[in-house]
Scaffold this motif. Structure first.
Motif, PDB file in Angstrom:
ATOM      1  N   HIS A 662       0.830  -1.197   0.000  1.00  0.00           N
ATOM      2  CA  HIS A 662       0.000   0.000   0.000  1.00  0.00           C
ATOM      3  C   HIS A 662       0.877   1.264   0.000  1.00  0.00           C
ATOM      4  O   HIS A 662       0.642   2.209  -0.757  1.00  0.00           O
ATOM      5  CB  HIS A 662      -0.909  -0.035   1.240  1.00  0.00           C
ATOM      6  CG  HIS A 662      -1.970   1.022   1.286  1.00  0.00           C
ATOM      7  ND1 HIS A 662      -2.591   1.390   2.447  1.00  0.00           N
ATOM      8  CD2 HIS A 662      -2.516   1.805   0.331  1.00  0.00           C
ATOM      9  CE1 HIS A 662      -3.479   2.344   2.201  1.00  0.00           C
ATOM     10  NE2 HIS A 662      -3.455   2.618   0.919  1.00  0.00           N
ATOM     11  N   GLU A 665       2.467   1.669  -3.346  1.00  0.00           N
ATOM     12  CA  GLU A 665       1.457   2.146  -4.307  1.00  0.00           C
ATOM     13  C   GLU A 665       1.291   3.667  -4.203  1.00  0.00           C
ATOM     14  O   GLU A 665       1.332   4.377  -5.197  1.00  0.00           O
ATOM     15  CB  GLU A 665       0.127   1.434  -4.018  1.00  0.00           C
ATOM     16  CG  GLU A 665      -1.069   1.977  -4.781  1.00  0.00           C
ATOM     17  CD  GLU A 665      -2.364   1.895  -3.952  1.00  0.00           C
ATOM     18  OE1 GLU A 665      -2.558   0.883  -3.263  1.00  0.00           O
ATOM     19  OE2 GLU A 665      -3.144   2.854  -3.988  1.00  0.00           O
ATOM     20  N   HIS A 666       1.095   4.170  -2.995  1.00  0.00           N
ATOM     21  CA  HIS A 666       0.924   5.615  -2.823  1.00  0.00           C
ATOM     22  C   HIS A 666       2.111   6.391  -3.368  1.00  0.00           C
ATOM     23  O   HIS A 666       1.952   7.365  -4.103  1.00  0.00           O
ATOM     24  CB  HIS A 666       0.793   5.955  -1.336  1.00  0.00           C
ATOM     25  CG  HIS A 666      -0.567   5.714  -0.775  1.00  0.00           C
ATOM     26  ND1 HIS A 666      -0.880   6.012   0.522  1.00  0.00           N
ATOM     27  CD2 HIS A 666      -1.693   5.210  -1.327  1.00  0.00           C
ATOM     28  CE1 HIS A 666      -2.144   5.695   0.756  1.00  0.00           C
ATOM     29  NE2 HIS A 666      -2.650   5.204  -0.352  1.00  0.00           N
ATOM     30  N   CYS A 748      -6.234   8.916  -0.276  1.00  0.00           N
ATOM     31  CA  CYS A 748      -6.443   7.516   0.093  1.00  0.00           C
ATOM     32  C   CYS A 748      -7.869   7.282   0.587  1.00  0.00           C
ATOM     33  O   CYS A 748      -8.348   7.956   1.497  1.00  0.00           O
ATOM     34  CB  CYS A 748      -5.454   7.097   1.170  1.00  0.00           C
ATOM     35  SG  CYS A 748      -5.589   5.348   1.574  1.00  0.00           S
TER      36      CYS A 748
HETATM   37 ZN   LIG Z   1      -4.410   4.224  -0.037  1.00  0.00          ZN
END
Ligand SMILES: [Zn+2]
Ligand SMILES: [Zn+2]
Length: 784
Positions: A662, A665-666, A748
């Motif tokens: 995660h 990804e960000h 997010c």
């Molecule tokens: Zn996120």
């Protein structure tokens, strides 16, 4: 000046100073083909002789080669197309020229510039939505230099092509100014509008077609981008031979704040809506506050300064805050600072520009360089609040600084996000050779189909036409036949309806939602359909021009949200649930434990709840459910998989895998604009420890537009460079466990949870050590 500014904090906020030295111009002789009359006209306007790059580009265009001039702001790109265009208009009394600008303001500026040359018989005229009916017919019949924009070409000129037949038959040049603006979905639409224009020219007897002359800001591979936009081979002129004043360019990182959350907001963002509060105690001073203070300091020192801020609200905040601190120091001084943004009337804008040029105003906070008049150059200082998304825009903004013989100042103030943080610590990515390319994808079926429908409505499509519209045109036409939009006859494909197809060039993400004040019925603004579930759900706090509202209800059928003014001491944060399935794989790289893929995906997302958090402390008050429909998106994604064994070998604890993926990804989404001209809001992502379609830990990054806009392709092609920069950005961030500068995202849907910064570095190391270098060798991050 810079020395004075950087003393304002205990720590030095300047991470790098680049001295851009002054440059002497390289003048050239007027080309032999340029008529005496034109040379005299330019001399009257103060141009004694042209610069070499102008002559080179003009020469190619005069000899009917398609050419793009990609040089700096104020390098005289307009002479490069005016010279061949006007020479041709003088030599051939029937020839015509079409000029396209992305904004009406720019077209109006160009009209004044061409008219000021007073060349006999050119008859320049603007043709846009504001042109009175009575003048339109005269323009169609008699104007020989028509200035318009792609929207007007699409909605007005091409559908009414019969009335323009004389103009199109004699069309020699098409000028596409500021062509780097045509990117993403909008750029893909404009690419087809230009193909439709070429088709109509051919139908009215211009077999060889008009010559395209494009002007672009500097970018990676302008010839390829111009080629994709026009569908033609285009030569590029990139060496800038105009003179330039010296500029001191500083990269500026606002200092870390003591953990007092109330001082952190607001942050500047691309939307005029509520801004997510970071979930951390370690926060930098906001770029907006910092820019406002710098503006106040330069104005107090009598330095004429332009500050660029990304959002309207941000520009107002910077101007207001600078005015306030100036008035505190010297009552009345605040009156010499103003805000300037799109949406102001042209007269208001011209008045502000005049006041700044004459020194009545000393400071201006503006949203966009393109909206400014072309004459507004030669300022003493330019402040850029947050990386404007592309290097083209950065240099366009910085290029407003610098008067002959005087050193100017430019400052890029970093926002607290991964890309800005990376850039201020990696000056080579700002000042080295550009790698980011202007991305567009004319083959996107969601663009191609509607554009072919428009073309068919203008005149039946033939087999020969399909080649013009490129890959996928045949399939798109067949789909339109299937859908009942087109009918196939022996002579071609015919549009079946009476009404024209309704196609919006900027359309993506659904119709905009209106924000209406319930008590008064006043329209406050609009939010694009794609963001409305996030920003306008019932209970959401919505900010408009510094005033806080709370949403009473969101009516999706009517496209309308009702709000009332209220200043609660909490902010709201929508959460969504996203799932993604792989439809097809277009291309992949098998790199042992790592796989890198490009393909089509279906994304389903649903905003399911929102959190209310105290502004002062960040404490979560409660989480409230929402009842909003799920939304589907068929788009293009890039994704990578990693075997669980290699993650374990790299030291990622199994419990840490979701957070590691995660966080990676960000950060990867945040750094994508380094290699493609995307905005982080154009892109979505999803990561999971096991995905049912890949059966492995996977990180997906997808285009936020139906059918994709070319961002995922570019990311796939530049994967190694992109992910290496991502790895560097995360590893070099001075925070301990992740912050908005590295792995946290304001967008997010999962409240930035879970996130593992150290895991993300390991994930990226595994990917990079296995990925072949060829996957994006030419990256800026190569030196890192
Ligand atoms: Zn996120
Ligand atoms: Zn960090």
């Amino acid at each position: 000046m810079l020395r004075r500014l950087r003393q304002r904090h205990g720590t030095d906020p300047v991470t790098h100073v680049e001295r851009v030295p002054p440059r002497d111009g390289l003048p050239a002789r007027w080309p032999d083909w340029a008529p005496e009359e034109l040379r005299l006209a330019y001399r009257r306007r103060g141009v004694a002789s042209p610069w070499r790059h102008q002559v080179e580009a003009a020469g190619l265009a005069y000899h009917r080669r398609h050419v793009v001039v990609a040089t700096g702001t104020a390098s005289g790109k307009s002479l490069a197309y005016q010279l061949p265009a006007l020479a041709t208009l003088l030599a051939d009394p029937r020839a015509t020229v079409l000029y396209l600008a992305p904004t009406k303001a720019l077209a109006a500026d160009q009209l004044r510039a061409v008219a000021a040359l007073e060349v006999e018989g050119v008859r320049p005229a603007c043709y846009d939505g504001d042109t009175p009916r009575a003048e339109r017919e005269w323009i169609r019949r008699h104007a020989r230099f028509v200035l318009t924009n792609p929207d007007m070409l699409h909605h007005g000129v091409l559908p009414g092509h019969a009335q323009w037949s004389g103009f199109l038959r004699r069309l020699v040049y098409v000028v596409v100014d500021e062509c780097h603006v045509y990117r993403g979905v909008f750029g893909s639409h404009v690419a087809h509008v230009l193909r439709r224009l070429r088709r109509q020219c051919a139908r009215y007897g211009r077999a060889d077609g008009p010559t395209f002359v494009l002007a672009s800001a500097t970018s990676g591979d302008p010839a390829a981008a111009a080629g994709r936009l026009t569908g033609l081979p285009v030569a590029a002129i990139t060496e800038d031979t105009s003179p330039r004043a010296g500029v001191t360019f500083a990269l500026w990182e606002p200092p870390l704040l003591a953990p007092d959350r109330s001082a952190a907001a607001p942050e500047c963002g691309p939307v005029d809506g509520p801004i997510a509060e970071p979930d951390v105690t370690q926060v930098r001073r906001s770029a907006l506050r910092e820019t406002a203070d710098l503006l106040a300091d330069t104005v107090a020192a009598g330095v004429r300064t332009l500050a660029f801020v990304r959002s309207r609200r941000g520009a107002e905040v910077v101007a207001t805050s600078a005015r306030r601190s100036l008035d505190e120091a010297v009552p009345g001084l605040g009156g010499r600072v103003a805000a300037y943004r799109a949406g102001y009337l042209r007269e208001e804008r011209r008045e502000l520009e005049r006041a700044l040029l004459h020194g009545d105003l000393l400071g201006l906070a503006s949203t966009n360089a393109l909206e400014l008049g072309v004459d507004l150059i030669g300022l003493d200082a330019v402040l850029i609040c947050g990386y404007p998304g592309t290097r083209a825009s950065l240099w366009q903004q910085a290029g407003r600084a610098g008067r002959a013989g005087r050193e100017a100042l430019a400052v890029l103030v970093a926002r607290d996000d991964p890309l800005d943080t990376y850039l201020v610590h990696h000056p080579e990515a700002v000042f080295g050779a550009p790698v980011e390319a202007t991305v567009l994808d004319p083959a996107n079926g969601y663009v191609l189909g509607p554009q072919l429908a428009c073309a068919a409505a203008e005149a039946p499509l033939t087999t020969a036409d399909l080649e013009l519209f490129g890959a996928g045109a045949k399939e798109a036409v067949e789909a339109l036949v299937q859908a009942g939009a087109l009918r196939q006859r022996p002579t071609g494909w015919y549009w079946r309806h009476r009404e024209r197809p309704e196609v919006d060039l900027r359309g993506a993400g659904g119709a905009p939602v209106c924000v209406v004040e319930a008590a008064t019925g006043r329209l406050l603004g609009t939010v694009d359909g794609g963001s409305s579930h996030f920003l306008l759900h019932a209970g959401a706090v919505y900010l408009h021009q510094g005033v806080s509202y709370v949403v009473d209800s969101l009516d999706l059928a009517d496209g309308c949200a009702l709000v009332h003014p209220q200043e609660p001491d909490w902010s709201t944060h929508a959460r969504d649930v996203t799932s993604l399935s792989v439809v097809s794989v277009r291309s992949y790289v098998d790199a042992g434990p790592v796989g890198m893929f490009l393909g089509e995906v279906d994304v389903t997302s649903q905003v399911v709840s929102y959190q209310r958090r105290r502004i002062a402390t960040g404490e979560v008050i409660d989480t409230r459910p929402l009842d909003l429909p799920a939304r589907e998106l068929r788009t293009v994604a890039v994704w990578f998989t990693i075997s669980p064994q290699s993650l374990a070998t790299a030291g990622v604890d199994p419990a840490d895998v979701p957070g590691a993926l995660h966080a990676a990804e960000h950060a990867a989404i945040g750094l994508l604009p380094l290699v493609a001209t995307s905005d982080r809001w154009d892109i979505g992502g999803l990561s999971t420890a096991v995905h049912p379609d890949t059966e492995a830990p996977t990180v997906f990054v997808y285009d936020g537009h139906p059918g994709g806009a070319g961002f995922a392709e570019r990311a796939y092609g530049m994967a190694a460079a992109w992910l290496r920069a991502t790895r560097v950005a995360v590893a070099e961030c001075c925070c301990e466990a992740g912050c908005p500068s590295c792995v946290q995202s304001p967008k997010c849907g999962n409240g930035n949870n879970p996130l593992s910064k150290s895991g993300a570095i390991r994930v990226l190391d595994v990917v990079l050590s296995n990925l072949p270098e060829g996957q994006g060798q030419a990256g800026v991050a190569g030196q890192a």
